[in-house]
Scaffold this active site. Structure first.
Site, PDB file in Angstrom:
ATOM      1  N   SER A 140      45.909 -23.586 -30.974  1.00 58.38           N
ATOM      2  CA  SER A 140      44.613 -22.952 -31.240  1.00 58.38           C
ATOM      3  C   SER A 140      43.875 -22.833 -29.918  1.00 58.38           C
ATOM      4  O   SER A 140      44.045 -23.680 -29.031  1.00 58.38           O
ATOM      5  CB  SER A 140      43.786 -23.802 -32.205  1.00 58.38           C
ATOM      6  N   TYR A 153      40.531 -32.186 -33.849  1.00 58.87           N
ATOM      7  CA  TYR A 153      41.359 -31.002 -34.117  1.00 58.87           C
ATOM      8  C   TYR A 153      41.807 -30.369 -32.801  1.00 58.87           C
ATOM      9  O   TYR A 153      42.988 -30.059 -32.604  1.00 58.87           O
ATOM     10  CB  TYR A 153      40.569 -29.992 -34.954  1.00 58.87           C
TER      11      TYR A 153
END
Ligand code: NAP
Length: 262
Positions: A140, A153
Site C-alpha cells: 500500500s 497497518y
C-alpha cells in the site's frame, strides 16, 4: 512450468483479490482461491468456470490460524501446477495506536505480514528450482507514508514492500519475478472495516482499474507498481536517494554530529 500456470490468490472472496482471480481466469489460468468466506468464493468460481472454462479450486482458510495457514503453505509447496502466488489477503483496523488493542494489532500482523511471509517462503524454493514463476505482494502507499496516520497497518505494508524488494533481488536472478503492488485508496469493503464511508471519499480508484494497471506492471516485470502515481520519476528519485545513502552507512566512527557534547 506451463505457459499458463495455476494462480493461487489469497483474499479472493471479494475486492482486489476477486478482481485478480477474474483477470487471471480470463487469461486462461486455472485458479486456487483462498479466503474465509466459502459461499462467496463458490459464487465467483461458478461464474468464472462458466465464463472462462478454467478449473478453480477453493480453499477455505483463515490465514491468521496456524493450521489453516499451514494447509495453504503445503499446497504451495507441493502443487507444482501453481506458478503464481498473489499474496493479497489483508485487512486494516481503525483508530489510533493507543486505542487499538494489543490483540487486534497482533492479529493484523498475523494476516498482513506473517501469512504473506509464510506463503512466499512456502512457494519460493520450488519456483527458484523451476527457474520460473511469480510472487505478487499487495502492499500500500500507506507503507511509505507514516504521515497518513495508519501506523500499524502502514508498518505491515512497509514490510510487504521491503520483502518484495529484497526477494526481487534474491529471486530475480533465479528466474522468479517478484512484484510489490502499492495501491492507494481503492473502492472495496476494507474501508467499512475501518469505519470509513468510501462513497464520501475523493480520489478512490475502482478495483478493476487498479488490478488492470497492476497487471500492466506485472506484464512489464516491474519490481514495484504504484497504479495511481502519475509520475514514476518521483518513485525513481526516492529509490535513488535511498541508494545514494547506502555507501555512507558503513563507518568505523560515529558521525561528527554525535561526537560533540552539545
Ligand atoms: P477487502 O475487500 O476487505 O478484501 C480482503 C480479502 O481478504 C477478502 O477476500 C477477505 O475474505 C480476505 N481476508 C480477510 N481476512 C482474512 C483472513 N483472516 N484469512 C483469509 N482471508 C482473509 O480488501 P481489499 O481492499 O480488497 O484488500 C486487499 C489487499 O489490498 C489488502 O492487503 C489491503 O491491505 C490492500 N490494499 C487495499 C487498499 C484499498 O484502498 N482497498 C489500498 C491499499 C492496499 P474473507 O473475509 O472471505 O476471509
Amino acid at each position: 512450468m506451463a505457459a499458463h500456470p495455476s494462480v493461487l490468490v489469497t483474499g479472493a472472496s471479494t475486492g482486489i483479490g476477486a478482481a485478480y482471480a477474474e483477470r487471471f481466469a480470463r487469461r486462461g489460468h486455472d485458479l486456487v482461491l483462498v479466503a474465509r468466506n466459502t459461499a462467496r468464493m463458490e459464487a465467483l468460481a461458478a461464474r468464472l468456470r462458466e465464463e472462462t472454462g478454467v478449473a478453480i479450486d477453493i480453499v477455505t482458510a483463515d490465514l491468521t490460524q496456524p493450521a489453516d495457514l499451514a494447509a495453504v503453505e503445503a499446497r504451495l509447496r507441493d502443487d507444482a501446477r501453481i506458478g503464481i502466488l498473489i499474496n493479497n489477503a489483508g485487512t486494516a483496523i481503525g483508530g489510533s495506536f493507543i486505542v487499538q488493542s494489543t490483540e487486534d494489532v497482533a492479529q493484523l500482523l498475523a494476516l498482513n505480514t506473517t501469512a504473506v511471509l509464510r506463503l512466499a517462503s512456502a512457494i519460493a524454493p520450488r519456483l527458484a528450482q523451476a527457474g520460473a514463476g511469480a510472487i505478487v505482494n499487495i502492499g500500500s502507499v500507506v507503507g511509505i507514508a507514516p504521515e497518513f496516520g495508519m501506523t500499524v497497518y502502514g508498518a505491515t505494508k512497509a514490510f510487504a514492500l521491503f520483502l518484495s524488494q529484497g526477494l526481487s533481488l534474491e529471486l530475480g536472478p533465479k528466474g522468479v519475478y517478484v512484484q510489490a503492488v502499492l495501491p492507494a485508496a481503492t473502492r472495496t469493503e476494507i474501508w467499512g472495516h475501518v469505519g470509513a464511508d468510501v462513497d464520501t471519499m475523493a480520489g478512490v480508484m475502482d478495483v478493476e482499474e487498479l488490478v488492470d494497471a497492476a497487471l500492466v506492471g506485472f506484464d512489464r516485470r516491474e519490481a514495484v507498481t504504484i497504479p495511481p502515481l502519475p509520475d514514476v520519476e518521483q518513485w525513481n528519485a526516492y529509490q535513488a536517494a535511498r541508494q545514494a545513502m547506502l555507501p555512507n552507512t558503513r563507518q568505523e566512527h560515529a558521525a561528527a554530529r554525535y561526537r560533540t557534547a552539545d
